[in-house]
Design a protein around this motif. Structure first.
Motif, PDB file in Angstrom:
ATOM      1  N   GLY A  52      33.099  40.870  34.715  1.00 33.73           N
ATOM      2  CA  GLY A  52      32.323  40.321  35.826  1.00 33.73           C
ATOM      3  C   GLY A  52      33.176  40.129  37.066  1.00 33.73           C
ATOM      4  N   GLY A  53      32.667  39.266  37.972  1.00 29.72           N
ATOM      5  CA  GLY A  53      33.377  39.010  39.209  1.00 29.72           C
ATOM      6  C   GLY A  53      32.415  38.738  40.344  1.00 29.72           C
ATOM      7  N   ASP A  54      32.782  39.226  41.547  1.00 32.00           N
ATOM      8  CA  ASP A  54      31.947  38.972  42.720  1.00 32.00           C
ATOM      9  C   ASP A  54      32.175  40.087  43.736  1.00 32.00           C
ATOM     10  OD1 ASP A  54      30.190  37.642  44.398  1.00 32.00           O
ATOM     11  OD2 ASP A  54      31.747  36.367  45.274  1.00 32.00           O
ATOM     12  N   THR A  55      31.126  40.410  44.476  1.00 33.00           N
ATOM     13  CA  THR A  55      31.238  41.377  45.567  1.00 33.00           C
ATOM     14  C   THR A  55      30.610  40.781  46.817  1.00 33.00           C
ATOM     15  OG1 THR A  55      29.157  42.441  44.914  1.00 33.00           O
ATOM     16  CG2 THR A  55      31.213  43.417  44.069  1.00 33.00           C
ATOM     17  N   ILE A  56      31.266  40.996  47.951  1.00 32.26           N
ATOM     18  CA  ILE A  56      30.726  40.508  49.220  1.00 32.26           C
ATOM     19  C   ILE A  56      30.955  41.561  50.295  1.00 32.26           C
ATOM     20  CG2 ILE A  56      31.089  38.064  48.685  1.00 32.26           C
ATOM     21  CD1 ILE A  56      33.548  38.164  50.546  1.00 32.26           C
ATOM     22  N   SER A  57      30.222  41.430  51.391  1.00 27.42           N
ATOM     23  CA  SER A  57      30.417  42.302  52.549  1.00 27.42           C
ATOM     24  C   SER A  57      31.541  41.734  53.414  1.00 27.42           C
ATOM     25  CB  SER A  57      29.121  42.378  53.356  1.00 27.42           C
ATOM     26  OG  SER A  57      29.310  43.141  54.524  1.00 27.42           O
ATOM     27  N   ASN A  58      32.336  42.635  53.996  1.00 26.92           N
ATOM     28  CA  ASN A  58      33.518  42.200  54.741  1.00 26.92           C
ATOM     29  C   ASN A  58      33.808  43.226  55.835  1.00 26.92           C
ATOM     30  OD1 ASN A  58      35.711  40.526  55.286  1.00 26.92           O
ATOM     31  ND2 ASN A  58      37.061  41.563  53.844  1.00 26.92           N
ATOM     32  N   SER A  59      34.762  42.935  56.677  1.00 25.57           N
ATOM     33  CA  SER A  59      35.156  43.880  57.721  1.00 25.57           C
ATOM     34  C   SER A  59      36.142  44.914  57.207  1.00 25.57           C
ATOM     35  CB  SER A  59      35.761  43.132  58.909  1.00 25.57           C
ATOM     36  OG  SER A  59      36.904  42.396  58.497  1.00 25.57           O
ATOM     37  N   LYS A  60      36.737  44.662  56.015  1.00 27.44           N
ATOM     38  CA  LYS A  60      37.703  45.584  55.432  1.00 27.44           C
ATOM     39  C   LYS A  60      37.679  45.432  53.913  1.00 27.44           C
ATOM     40  CE  LYS A  60      41.492  42.310  56.359  1.00 27.44           C
ATOM     41  NZ  LYS A  60      42.000  42.080  55.001  1.00 27.44           N
ATOM     42  N   LEU A  61      38.517  46.208  53.227  1.00 28.96           N
ATOM     43  CA  LEU A  61      38.525  46.217  51.762  1.00 28.96           C
ATOM     44  C   LEU A  61      39.582  45.243  51.235  1.00 28.96           C
ATOM     45  CD1 LEU A  61      37.530  47.433  49.097  1.00 28.96           C
ATOM     46  CD2 LEU A  61      39.221  49.264  49.394  1.00 28.96           C
ATOM     47  N   ASP A  62      39.142  44.182  50.602  1.00 33.38           N
ATOM     48  CA  ASP A  62      40.033  43.187  50.006  1.00 33.38           C
ATOM     49  C   ASP A  62      39.667  43.006  48.536  1.00 33.38           C
ATOM     50  OD1 ASP A  62      41.242  42.805  52.457  1.00 33.38           O
ATOM     51  OD2 ASP A  62      40.035  41.043  52.970  1.00 33.38           O
ATOM     52  N   ILE A  63      40.689  43.023  47.678  1.00 30.52           N
ATOM     53  CA  ILE A  63      40.464  42.983  46.230  1.00 30.52           C
ATOM     54  C   ILE A  63      41.280  41.859  45.611  1.00 30.52           C
ATOM     55  CG2 ILE A  63      40.737  44.249  44.063  1.00 30.52           C
ATOM     56  CD1 ILE A  63      40.538  46.850  45.774  1.00 30.52           C
ATOM     57  N   SER A  64      40.674  41.108  44.717  1.00 32.38           N
ATOM     58  CA  SER A  64      41.388  40.134  43.892  1.00 32.38           C
ATOM     59  C   SER A  64      41.010  40.377  42.438  1.00 32.38           C
ATOM     60  CB  SER A  64      41.031  38.697  44.285  1.00 32.38           C
ATOM     61  OG  SER A  64      41.486  38.392  45.577  1.00 32.38           O
ATOM     62  N   VAL A  65      42.000  40.350  41.575  1.00 26.73           N
ATOM     63  CA  VAL A  65      41.780  40.590  40.146  1.00 26.73           C
ATOM     64  C   VAL A  65      42.326  39.409  39.358  1.00 26.73           C
ATOM     65  CG1 VAL A  65      42.230  42.098  38.183  1.00 26.73           C
ATOM     66  CG2 VAL A  65      41.963  43.084  40.474  1.00 26.73           C
ATOM     67  N   THR A  66      41.535  38.918  38.427  1.00 24.08           N
ATOM     68  CA  THR A  66      41.981  37.877  37.500  1.00 24.08           C
ATOM     69  C   THR A  66      42.020  38.474  36.095  1.00 24.08           C
ATOM     70  OG1 THR A  66      40.992  36.109  38.825  1.00 24.08           O
ATOM     71  CG2 THR A  66      41.483  35.605  36.523  1.00 24.08           C
ATOM     72  N   LEU A  67      43.137  38.286  35.413  1.00 20.65           N
ATOM     73  CA  LEU A  67      43.284  38.776  34.043  1.00 20.65           C
ATOM     74  C   LEU A  67      43.407  37.616  33.069  1.00 20.65           C
ATOM     75  CD1 LEU A  67      45.779  41.799  34.037  1.00 20.65           C
ATOM     76  CD2 LEU A  67      43.293  41.851  33.932  1.00 20.65           C
ATOM     77  N   VAL A  68      42.811  37.781  31.911  1.00 23.72           N
ATOM     78  CA  VAL A  68      43.004  36.864  30.785  1.00 23.72           C
ATOM     79  C   VAL A  68      43.700  37.665  29.688  1.00 23.72           C
ATOM     80  CG1 VAL A  68      41.916  35.337  29.106  1.00 23.72           C
ATOM     81  CG2 VAL A  68      40.915  35.612  31.394  1.00 23.72           C
ATOM     82  N   SER A  69      44.887  37.213  29.315  1.00 28.04           N
ATOM     83  CA  SER A  69      45.707  37.933  28.335  1.00 28.04           C
ATOM     84  C   SER A  69      46.073  37.002  27.186  1.00 28.04           C
ATOM     85  CB  SER A  69      46.983  38.464  29.005  1.00 28.04           C
ATOM     86  OG  SER A  69      46.679  39.186  30.180  1.00 28.04           O
ATOM     87  N   THR A  70      46.550  37.585  26.105  1.00 26.97           N
ATOM     88  CA  THR A  70      46.992  36.782  24.958  1.00 26.97           C
ATOM     89  C   THR A  70      48.422  37.155  24.601  1.00 26.97           C
ATOM     90  OG1 THR A  70      46.091  38.390  23.379  1.00 26.97           O
ATOM     91  CG2 THR A  70      44.663  36.566  24.028  1.00 26.97           C
ATOM     92  N   THR A  71      49.139  36.171  24.066  1.00 24.69           N
ATOM     93  CA  THR A  71      50.526  36.417  23.660  1.00 24.69           C
ATOM     94  C   THR A  71      50.898  35.546  22.470  1.00 24.69           C
ATOM     95  OG1 THR A  71      52.841  36.417  24.399  1.00 24.69           O
ATOM     96  CG2 THR A  71      51.414  34.712  25.325  1.00 24.69           C
ATOM     97  N   ILE A  72      51.709  36.106  21.607  1.00 24.80           N
ATOM     98  CA  ILE A  72      52.242  35.345  20.466  1.00 24.80           C
ATOM     99  C   ILE A  72      53.634  34.831  20.799  1.00 24.80           C
ATOM    100  CG2 ILE A  72      52.946  35.489  18.040  1.00 24.80           C
ATOM    101  CD1 ILE A  72      50.823  37.656  17.677  1.00 24.80           C
ATOM    102  N   LYS A  73      54.413  35.658  21.512  1.00 23.72           N
ATOM    103  CA  LYS A  73      55.769  35.277  21.910  1.00 23.72           C
ATOM    104  C   LYS A  73      55.906  35.459  23.419  1.00 23.72           C
ATOM    105  CE  LYS A  73      60.681  36.353  21.109  1.00 23.72           C
ATOM    106  NZ  LYS A  73      61.061  34.934  21.077  1.00 23.72           N
ATOM    107  N   PRO A  74      55.533  34.448  24.201  1.00 26.21           N
ATOM    108  CA  PRO A  74      55.562  34.598  25.658  1.00 26.21           C
ATOM    109  C   PRO A  74      56.984  34.717  26.202  1.00 26.21           C
ATOM    110  CG  PRO A  74      55.111  32.320  25.050  1.00 26.21           C
ATOM    111  CD  PRO A  74      55.050  33.121  23.784  1.00 26.21           C
ATOM    112  N   LEU A  75      57.132  35.534  27.222  1.00 30.16           N
ATOM    113  CA  LEU A  75      58.406  35.699  27.920  1.00 30.16           C
ATOM    114  C   LEU A  75      58.277  34.982  29.261  1.00 30.16           C
ATOM    115  CD1 LEU A  75      61.220  37.028  28.010  1.00 30.16           C
ATOM    116  CD2 LEU A  75      60.135  39.033  29.038  1.00 30.16           C
TER     117      LEU A  75
END
Length: 272
Positions: free
Chosen positions: A106-129
């Protein structure tokens, strides 16, 4: 303290400070990719823009030894965008996601004067660095070759052309190296702001400095948008790390040793 760090310092939270926020076994990360800040539409196709926007976020997950699972997209599109360009964006996002088994939920889309992108990730880890974990006498290394992104950016700013396989457009992520080497790594992050700038972040969080084995040119150390991995490990694990780098065909340069001294970053801030 630059303006970016000043703003971040206004939020007092133990989860802030790494490439993503580690909460339990989940890692939450977010990056912006804005026109006229990170790219121009004359430099890259809409497909390439979307793919890189995803890849720079995936790089954060990899840097924390996490496997990305889900993505949320926010896309601000100019009113004159065509349906063909929209399809290119969608394909770029989807291909980058498919390469790492990510589901776009999912996410969101809007009208704008230019192209701007933001991405959110959900990840999993057993041994975080994490960035924290460097002790006196540890070795510092980076993957790949540094400096090419800054050179290609300079070409683009001077209205020149770059190779279609340029790292500025097509990132080479180091997922296999990090996954296979994580048990021996004590600290890590991706190189997004440049080697010297990102070393400052490690220096601050670990309260430690670095002794360089040989001089690194500013054209190399200040080159941002590299998205190679910066790692630290005990010198006793040097051969193990190098062996695994070779197995994953990852060039690895050991360039410094941590020591109790002050570190000074000689590069200009990229963000402010």
């Amino acid at each position: 303290m630059n303006l970016e760090n000043y703003f971040i310092s206004q939020f007092h939270n133990k989860h802030i400070g790494d490439d993503g926020a580690l909460i339990g076994t989940n890692v939450y990360s977010k990056d912006a990719f804005f026109e006229n800040v990170h790219f121009k539409t004359t430099w890259m196709s809409f497909y390439q823009i979307a793919k890189k926007a995803m890849d720079v976020n995936i790089s954060d997950a990899i840097a924390m030894n996490a496997e990305p699972q889900y993505a949320l997209l926010s896309v601000a599109m100019p009113k004159n965008i065509t349906k063909t360009q929209m399809r290119e964006l969608a394909c770029g996002f989807q291909d980058a996601a498919d390469a790492y088994g990510i589901e776009i939920i999912g996410g969101d889309t809007i009208s704008n004067s230019k192209l701007d992108i933001s991405v959110t990730l959900v990840s999993t880890t057993i041994k975080p660095l994490l960035r924290r974990g460097i002790r006196d006498g540890y070795l510092l290394a980076y993957t790949g070759e540094l400096g090419r992104s800054a050179k290609d950016l300079k070409k683009l700013l001077n209205l020149g052309k770059i190779h279609k396989q340029s790292k500025f457009v097509n990132l080479k992520l180091r997922a296999e190296f990090i996954k296979n080497t994580a048990r021996f790594l004590r600290s890590g992050m991706d190189i997004s702001d440049g080697l010297f700038c990102d070393l400052q972040k490690l220096s601050t969080v670990n309260k430690i400095g670095f002794r360089f084995h040989k001089k690194i040119a500013k054209s190399v150390g200040c080159s941002g948008e590299e998205y190679e991995m910066l790692v630290a490990f005990d010198k006793r694990d040097r051969k193990k790390v190098q062996r695994r780098a070779k197995q994953s065909r990852t060039p690895l340069t050991i360039f410094a040793t941590s020591q109790r001294t002050k570190y000074f970053n000689s590069c200009k801030a990229h963000h402010f």
